[in-house]
Enzyme design. Structure first.
Site, mmCIF file in Angstrom:
data_model
loop_
_atom_site.group_PDB
_atom_site.id
_atom_site.type_symbol
_atom_site.label_atom_id
_atom_site.label_comp_id
_atom_site.label_asym_id
_atom_site.label_seq_id
_atom_site.Cartn_x
_atom_site.Cartn_y
_atom_site.Cartn_z
ATOM 1 N N ARG A 1 -4.521 6.147 -8.143
ATOM 2 C CA ARG A 1 -4.297 7.597 -8.103
ATOM 3 C C ARG A 1 -4.012 8.140 -9.498
ATOM 4 O O ARG A 1 -4.534 9.199 -9.897
ATOM 5 C CB ARG A 1 -3.157 7.917 -7.143
ATOM 6 C CG ARG A 1 -3.438 7.467 -5.716
ATOM 7 C CD ARG A 1 -2.176 7.373 -4.863
ATOM 8 N NE ARG A 1 -1.606 8.688 -4.597
ATOM 9 C CZ ARG A 1 -0.453 8.860 -3.958
ATOM 10 N NH1 ARG A 1 0.242 7.811 -3.544
ATOM 11 N NH2 ARG A 1 -0.003 10.077 -3.737
ATOM 12 N N THR B 1 -1.785 5.623 1.857
ATOM 13 C CA THR B 1 -3.029 4.855 1.786
ATOM 14 C C THR B 1 -3.247 4.047 3.057
ATOM 15 O O THR B 1 -2.321 3.422 3.583
ATOM 16 C CB THR B 1 -3.000 3.909 0.570
ATOM 17 O OG1 THR B 1 -2.792 4.678 -0.613
ATOM 18 C CG2 THR B 1 -4.309 3.148 0.436
ATOM 19 N N LEU C 1 0.870 -1.174 0.000
ATOM 20 C CA LEU C 1 0.000 0.000 0.000
ATOM 21 C C LEU C 1 0.906 1.222 0.000
ATOM 22 O O LEU C 1 1.946 1.234 0.662
ATOM 23 C CB LEU C 1 -0.896 0.033 1.245
ATOM 24 C CG LEU C 1 -1.972 -1.049 1.382
ATOM 25 C CD1 LEU C 1 -2.733 -0.867 2.696
ATOM 26 C CD2 LEU C 1 -2.939 -1.028 0.205
ATOM 27 N N ASP C 2 0.503 2.265 -0.741
ATOM 28 C CA ASP C 2 1.255 3.514 -0.705
ATOM 29 C C ASP C 2 1.347 3.997 0.736
ATOM 30 O O ASP C 2 0.469 3.720 1.562
ATOM 31 C CB ASP C 2 0.552 4.592 -1.543
ATOM 32 C CG ASP C 2 0.484 4.230 -3.016
ATOM 33 O OD1 ASP C 2 1.213 3.320 -3.438
ATOM 34 O OD2 ASP C 2 -0.312 4.864 -3.732
ATOM 35 N N ALA C 3 2.385 4.760 1.032
ATOM 36 C CA ALA C 3 2.553 5.291 2.387
ATOM 37 C C ALA C 3 1.323 6.060 2.838
ATOM 38 O O ALA C 3 0.917 5.991 4.001
ATOM 39 C CB ALA C 3 3.786 6.193 2.442
#
Length: 264
Positions: free
Chosen positions: A181, A84, A80-82
């Site tokens: 995104r 998110t 997961l993105d930082a």
């Protein structure tokens, strides 16, 4: 056994209580908070990451690790993105990690995200199929690039429409970096709070007509990080093959933002 894992970073003086969403002998699923890397950043090794902090705690015998005798391995099966929040699945052994990696590579797991975006679509359901590649100038960001990019596919469903905003359900069918995104920016529906990909802040003053800020106070946005949450993960268990479904409650700021959009 506690239903949360408490970890801290003395270097940055951060502390997290991370809810456990699912656990058995092979798997551990956590509700990842915002602004915490999934795994170490190769460009900034000093920045805290969830995996790095968990590994440190296992080695030093932290309380949550002691309550899991024999736990010596823990690795994320996806990223997961930082920024998110939401469901992050970890494997407790290398064979289980390999089995999960094969599943994620074959699009077997069904990952469902929710995103709060600026803008609306007439269609209730739509799909983006657009290749994604690293941005040639902006390090660490991505963009749609049909010539040199890797295939990216995301399905979207409108859950709720507001005046000038939408709450979307997002189902990525591939796993490119920043895929949701980038695809939403490509559609002209940037995620609120996502300043990297064109998302603006959501201010209560822009929604509430009689909004008054107290003297000497600065208005804070309703959401300070990208309004993207990994809500649900459905997949066959890598050992039993029984279907498991893991859900993560929304973070507080997302709940608040949707509440005000409904009101105003």
């Amino acid at each position: 056994m506690s239903d949360v894992i408490k970890i801290s970073s003395p270097e940055t003086r951060n502390f997290w209580e991370i809810p456990i969403l699912f656990e058995d002998e092979q798997l551990l699923a956590l509700n990842k908070p915002a602004e915490l890397l999934t795994s170490p950043d190769r460009f900034d090794l000093a920045r805290p990451s969830l995996i790095g902090l968990l590994h440190r705690d296992i080695q030093r015998g932290a309380t949550w690790a002691k309550h899991r005798p024999g736990l010596a391995y823990l690795m994320n099966a996806h990223r997961l993105d930082a920024e998110t929040t939401g469901v992050l699945l970890l494997a407790k052994s290398k064979p289980v990690l390999i089995a999960l990696a094969n599943q994620f590579g074959s699009e077997t797991p069904l990952k469902t995200y929710v995103a709060l975006v600026r803008g609306t679509m007439q269609q209730d359901t739509f799909e983006v199929s657009a290749k994604i590649a690293p941005h040639p100038v902006k390090l660490g960001t991505m963009r749609v690039e049909e010539r040199n990019g890797k295939q990216g596919r995301t399905e979207f469903t409108v859950r709720e429409r507001f005046r000038g905003f939408s709450l979307l359900e997002c189902r990525p069918l591939t796993a490119q970096t920043h895929q949701i995104r980038v695809h939403l920016q490509y559609l002209g529906l940037p995620i609120l709070g996502d300043n990297i990909y064109g998302g603006s802040q959501l201010l209560l003053s822009s929604l509430k007509r009689d909004y008054h800020l107290k003297p000497k106070k600065i208005e804070r946005p309703l959401i300070s990080t990208p309004a993207l949450h990994a809500e649900k993960l459905v997949l066959p268990h890598p050992v039993t093959e029984n279907e498991i479904s893991i859900e993560a409650p929304w973070p507080k700021d997302l709940k608040v933002a949707v509440k005000y959009l409904r009101l105003h």
